[in-house]
Design a protein around this motif. Sequence first.
Motif, PDB file in Angstrom:
ATOM      1  N   LEU A   1      47.828   6.246  51.119  1.00 48.26           N
ATOM      2  CA  LEU A   1      48.731   5.152  50.775  1.00 48.26           C
ATOM      3  C   LEU A   1      49.527   4.680  51.985  1.00 48.26           C
ATOM      4  CD1 LEU A   1      50.037   6.408  47.305  1.00 48.26           C
ATOM      5  CD2 LEU A   1      48.354   4.610  47.754  1.00 48.26           C
TER       6      LEU A   1
ATOM      7  N   ILE B   1      41.692   6.159  45.807  1.00 47.89           N
ATOM      8  CA  ILE B   1      42.699   5.317  45.161  1.00 47.89           C
ATOM      9  C   ILE B   1      42.355   5.107  43.688  1.00 47.89           C
ATOM     10  CG2 ILE B   1      43.745   3.019  45.153  1.00 47.89           C
ATOM     11  CD1 ILE B   1      43.302   2.999  48.211  1.00 47.89           C
TER      12      ILE B   1
ATOM     13  N   GLU C   1      44.596   5.757  40.324  1.00 49.58           N
ATOM     14  CA  GLU C   1      44.885   4.672  39.382  1.00 49.58           C
ATOM     15  C   GLU C   1      44.403   5.022  37.977  1.00 49.58           C
ATOM     16  OE1 GLU C   1      45.082   0.702  42.148  1.00 49.58           O
ATOM     17  OE2 GLU C   1      43.110   1.353  41.431  1.00 49.58           O
TER      18      GLU C   1
ATOM     19  N   LEU D   1      47.805   0.500  41.833  1.00 41.91           N
ATOM     20  CA  LEU D   1      48.769   0.878  42.866  1.00 41.91           C
ATOM     21  C   LEU D   1      49.071  -0.279  43.817  1.00 41.91           C
ATOM     22  CD1 LEU D   1      47.537   4.478  43.747  1.00 41.91           C
ATOM     23  CD2 LEU D   1      49.340   3.772  42.156  1.00 41.91           C
ATOM     24  N   PHE D   2      48.157  -1.253  43.908  1.00 35.34           N
ATOM     25  CA  PHE D   2      48.393  -2.416  44.763  1.00 35.34           C
ATOM     26  C   PHE D   2      47.478  -3.548  44.323  1.00 35.34           C
ATOM     27  CE2 PHE D   2      44.916  -0.179  46.703  1.00 35.34           C
ATOM     28  CZ  PHE D   2      44.101  -1.150  47.253  1.00 35.34           C
TER      29      PHE D   2
ATOM     30  N   PHE E   1      52.071  -3.704  47.021  1.00 35.94           N
ATOM     31  CA  PHE E   1      52.065  -2.524  46.167  1.00 35.94           C
ATOM     32  C   PHE E   1      52.799  -2.788  44.856  1.00 35.94           C
ATOM     33  CE2 PHE E   1      51.004  -0.771  50.243  1.00 35.94           C
ATOM     34  CZ  PHE E   1      50.145   0.271  49.945  1.00 35.94           C
TER      35      PHE E   1
ATOM     36  N   GLY F   1      52.845   2.103  42.935  1.00 36.51           N
ATOM     37  CA  GLY F   1      52.452   2.333  44.319  1.00 36.51           C
ATOM     38  C   GLY F   1      53.644   2.525  45.235  1.00 36.51           C
TER      39      GLY F   1
END
Length: 305
Positions: free
Chosen positions: A14, A41, A45, A52-53, A62, A66
């Motif tokens: 991240l 990622i 999620e 998260l983004f 984000f 995130g």
Amino acid sequence: MVQSPLEFRHLRTLVALRDAGSLVRAAQLLNLTQSALSHQIKLLEDRYAAPLFERKSVPPQFSAAGLRLLALADTLLPQIAEAERDVARLLDGQTGQLRIAVECHTCFDWLMPAMDAFRHRWPEVELDIVSGFHADPIGLVHQNRADVAIVSELDEAEAVDYHPLFSFEIRALLAHTHPLAAKPYLVAEDFADQTLITYPVPDEMLDIVRQVLEPAGVRVARRTTELTIAMLQLVASGRGLAALPLWAVQGYLDRGYVAARPVGPQGLTGRLYAASGKNAKPYLGDFVQITRESCFLSLKGIALL
């Protein structure tokens, strides 16, 4: 007790995504494939059932989830890194030195910021640049006059450890009014009747000579100068051609000071490595990592090796 899916690597991912600005660059920074990074990622999620983004935004925007995980990463990762440095200090003593020898004139553009970042993490380690330009910096390592050398070639015959840093494109530089500026790229024969403006180093240390001109049997007249700006002034005045790393001259190109063309249809690539003795101190690894990360995030158009 429910076990958290969060791991150290997830937090690093991240942070890398935020700092690098895209999945592609974050994957390079972490030395992962883009699919492996995306998979990491996606697992998070799926676990949190929340994005998260924003995938389509560059740089990534984000989500609230995130941002919360990023806040955790910003708290924990520095503490983990500090603890690892403390352990290294306990195992190997409190002080040391890191003497750096360089063979390239443009190295100082990125070496000084990397040294500043290293000094912040290892204040007890004495940093020094071995004075002067050295045509054989690895020789200084063997003579115990330097702890690490920045070099552009691997030599398997040398009894040293090589630590990959980054690769970069080398562009031919010429005046905007130069006849060769009409070409989409230059080849070895284009340099045959030109003056090549370089730093004062031997032919074998120049990528343009070693990789392009010499294999084609092309010999050129050379004019040398110590300073990059002096080299570009000579190029702009039509006194000859130069070949320099794109990251070293990008600011001048943005201002239209000189023109730049690729060398060959595939371009010309240079590489840099850090070479150290076989029994290097533990903090050398941190110096290499700091250098790779700081250069990747600050220099345009480089790729980590």
